[in-house]
Scaffold this active site. Structure first.
Site, short mmCIF file in Angstrom:
data_model
loop_
_atom_site.label_atom_id
_atom_site.label_comp_id
_atom_site.label_asym_id
_atom_site.label_seq_id
_atom_site.Cartn_x
_atom_site.Cartn_y
_atom_site.Cartn_z
N HIS A 1 -7.82 44.19 25.43
CA HIS A 1 -7.21 44.11 24.51
C HIS A 1 -5.58 44.42 24.64
O HIS A 1 -4.97 45.63 24.09
CB HIS A 1 -7.54 45.33 23.58
CG HIS A 1 -7.73 44.88 22.17
ND1 HIS A 1 -8.78 44.07 21.71
CD2 HIS A 1 -7.30 45.04 20.90
CE1 HIS A 1 -8.78 43.91 20.32
NE2 HIS A 1 -7.60 44.51 19.92
N HIS B 1 -15.77 50.88 21.37
CA HIS B 1 -15.14 50.46 22.82
C HIS B 1 -13.79 51.18 22.41
O HIS B 1 -13.04 50.82 21.46
CB HIS B 1 -14.98 49.04 23.04
CG HIS B 1 -14.15 48.77 24.22
ND1 HIS B 1 -14.28 49.22 25.27
CD2 HIS B 1 -12.91 48.09 24.00
CE1 HIS B 1 -13.27 48.85 26.09
NE2 HIS B 1 -12.48 48.03 25.26
N ASP C 1 -2.16 42.43 18.18
CA ASP C 1 -3.00 41.63 17.40
C ASP C 1 -3.16 40.13 17.98
O ASP C 1 -2.44 39.80 18.95
CB ASP C 1 -2.05 41.46 15.88
CG ASP C 1 -3.23 40.96 14.88
OD1 ASP C 1 -4.35 40.87 15.24
OD2 ASP C 1 -2.78 40.62 13.93
N GLU D 1 -11.55 36.14 12.11
CA GLU D 1 -10.72 37.38 12.02
C GLU D 1 -10.36 37.69 10.50
O GLU D 1 -9.46 38.41 10.31
CB GLU D 1 -9.59 36.96 12.98
CG GLU D 1 -9.56 36.35 14.34
CD GLU D 1 -10.18 37.74 15.19
OE1 GLU D 1 -10.14 38.73 14.62
OE2 GLU D 1 -11.15 37.27 16.00
N TYR E 1 -21.86 37.80 17.51
CA TYR E 1 -20.91 37.91 18.47
C TYR E 1 -20.26 39.22 18.92
O TYR E 1 -20.15 39.61 19.80
CB TYR E 1 -19.79 36.94 17.74
CG TYR E 1 -18.34 36.70 18.53
CD1 TYR E 1 -18.36 36.58 19.89
CD2 TYR E 1 -17.23 36.81 17.74
CE1 TYR E 1 -17.25 36.36 20.46
CE2 TYR E 1 -15.95 36.65 18.46
CZ TYR E 1 -15.99 36.58 19.95
OH TYR E 1 -14.69 36.34 20.47
N ASN F 1 -5.77 39.37 19.68
CA ASN F 1 -6.83 39.25 21.12
C ASN F 1 -7.86 38.44 21.13
O ASN F 1 -8.23 37.70 22.00
CB ASN F 1 -7.21 40.67 21.34
CG ASN F 1 -6.11 41.55 21.53
OD1 ASN F 1 -5.43 41.75 22.68
ND2 ASN F 1 -5.39 42.33 20.70
#
Length: 349
Positions: free
Chosen positions: A274, A231, A278, A145, A312, A280
């Site tokens: 989602h 997405h 934040d 992240e 990933y 997630n």
């Protein structure tokens, strides 16, 4: 659809009477189908597709469209209802499970053999091994992240309570919070708790505690976009329903499918919805690993280096935009396989 049927019949040089005989229905029905005064049944659509050589997907799509338009007609809120139905249909479609590929099945066989080997060495397991691997997991999950703490710095922050010069307060809190979240899922394991909404929100609350406290443990109220992804997560008013479906799917499938697939699916489905402002990704990976640990596997530690991270993200993107989860499921299964191999090699030493 009526025009499509008539054109296809004429191209086949068939009279309505002849087509009716081939389908096994009354001739008058064919005329009504072509005039649009009567709609065929789903079974009749299938027969018409076969006899007239019309692509079934094209024909059934036209049939469904006609039914929808008939239902909403000139309703004042018809368009809005249609938009809501479309959004729900897209997310419901993502909850359908496809058969596993031979490649994925082969990896699962390898994983189960490794798990049996691990079970034979459980007596050599130790708190220190688990502690070291959990620290690595915190480091890697945060690195995915964008957290810039090194493994050594993560250790200093988490285990020594030190602050690292040049690193933000958020980065320090991300390390501390994630380690505490691991501790929390281990408590759930000891209490033999199954995943539910309350526990999920508690995990997320730990992840964002002190970082965005007003949103910690709460579903988002605004629309979000995923950086670097095409997405588009559901609108905020759809999140609660999507999460309800998420837990229903879990309850229906938790004893039916392989634990690795269950864990990977729960990860992908959560991050696709989602539901949070934040955190997630970290929360989704913790949910995945909670399920893996519940079934006697080890933490699947996805590395945060550039190449692994891109692999990933790419696998996730494909799963989210094309409803093809093969790459993502294989990625998670391969990660778990490698994590098991490393765990066993450490214990054997």
């Amino acid at each position: 659809m009526n025009t499509l049927l008539k054109i296809a019949r004429e191209q086949k040089n068939l009279k309505t009477r002849e087509l009716a005989q081939l389908i096994g229905i009354d001739q008058a029905l064919i005329s009504k189908f072509e005039k649009g005064t009567r709609k065929p049944t789903k079974e009749q659509i299938k027969k018409l597709s076969e006899v007239l050589d019309i692509d079934y997907e094209t024909l059934i799509t036209e049939w469904i469209k006609a039914r929808i338009l008939y239902e909403i007609k000139d309703e004042e809120f018809g368009i809005k209802a249609l938009q809501l139905a479309e959004a729900e249909a897209i997310y419901n479609a993502s909850f359908k499970r496809k058969p596993l590929s031979k490649n994925l099945q082969a990896i699962l066989v390898d994983i189960d053999l490794l798990k049996k080997e691990l079970d034979n060495f459980r007596q050599f397991d130790s708190f220190r091994i688990a502690q070291a691997l959990e620290l690595e997991y915190t480091f890697e999950s945060n690195r995915i992240e964008g957290n810039t703490l090194t493994l050594r710095e993560t250790d200093l922050v988490v285990n020594e309570g030190l602050t690292v010069s040049g690193k933000s307060m958020r980065e320090h809190l991300e390390a501390i919070n994630h380690q505490e979240a691991i501790g929390y899922i281990k408590q759930l394991l000891e209490r033999n708790f199954s995943l539910n909404e309350r526990e999920l929100l508690s995990i997320h609350n730990l992840i964002l505690r002190g970082i965005i406290p007003e949103d910690a443990g709460k579903y988002r109220k605004v629309q979000v976009m995923i950086k670097g992804s095409s997405h588009m997560p559901p609108q905020p008013y759809l999140v609660a329903k999507a999460m309800e479906d998420y837990f229903i799917w879990f309850l229906e499938n938790k004893n039916k499918i392989h634990p690795i697939i269950l864990a990977a699916e729960m990860h992908e489905r959560l991050v696709t919805i989602h539901p949070f402002i934040d955190g997630n990704g970290r929360t989704s990976r913790l949910v995945m690993n909670l399920i893996l640990l519940q079934h006697g596997y080890v933490i699947a530690n996805i590395k945060g280096d550039y190449n692994t991270r891109m692999q990933y993200y790419k696998a996730l993107e494909i799963a989210q935009t094309s409803n093809n989860k093969e790459d993502f499921l294989v990625f998670i299964a391969q990660t778990e396989k490698e994590s098991l191999e490393r765990y066993i090699s450490i214990i054997k030493q």
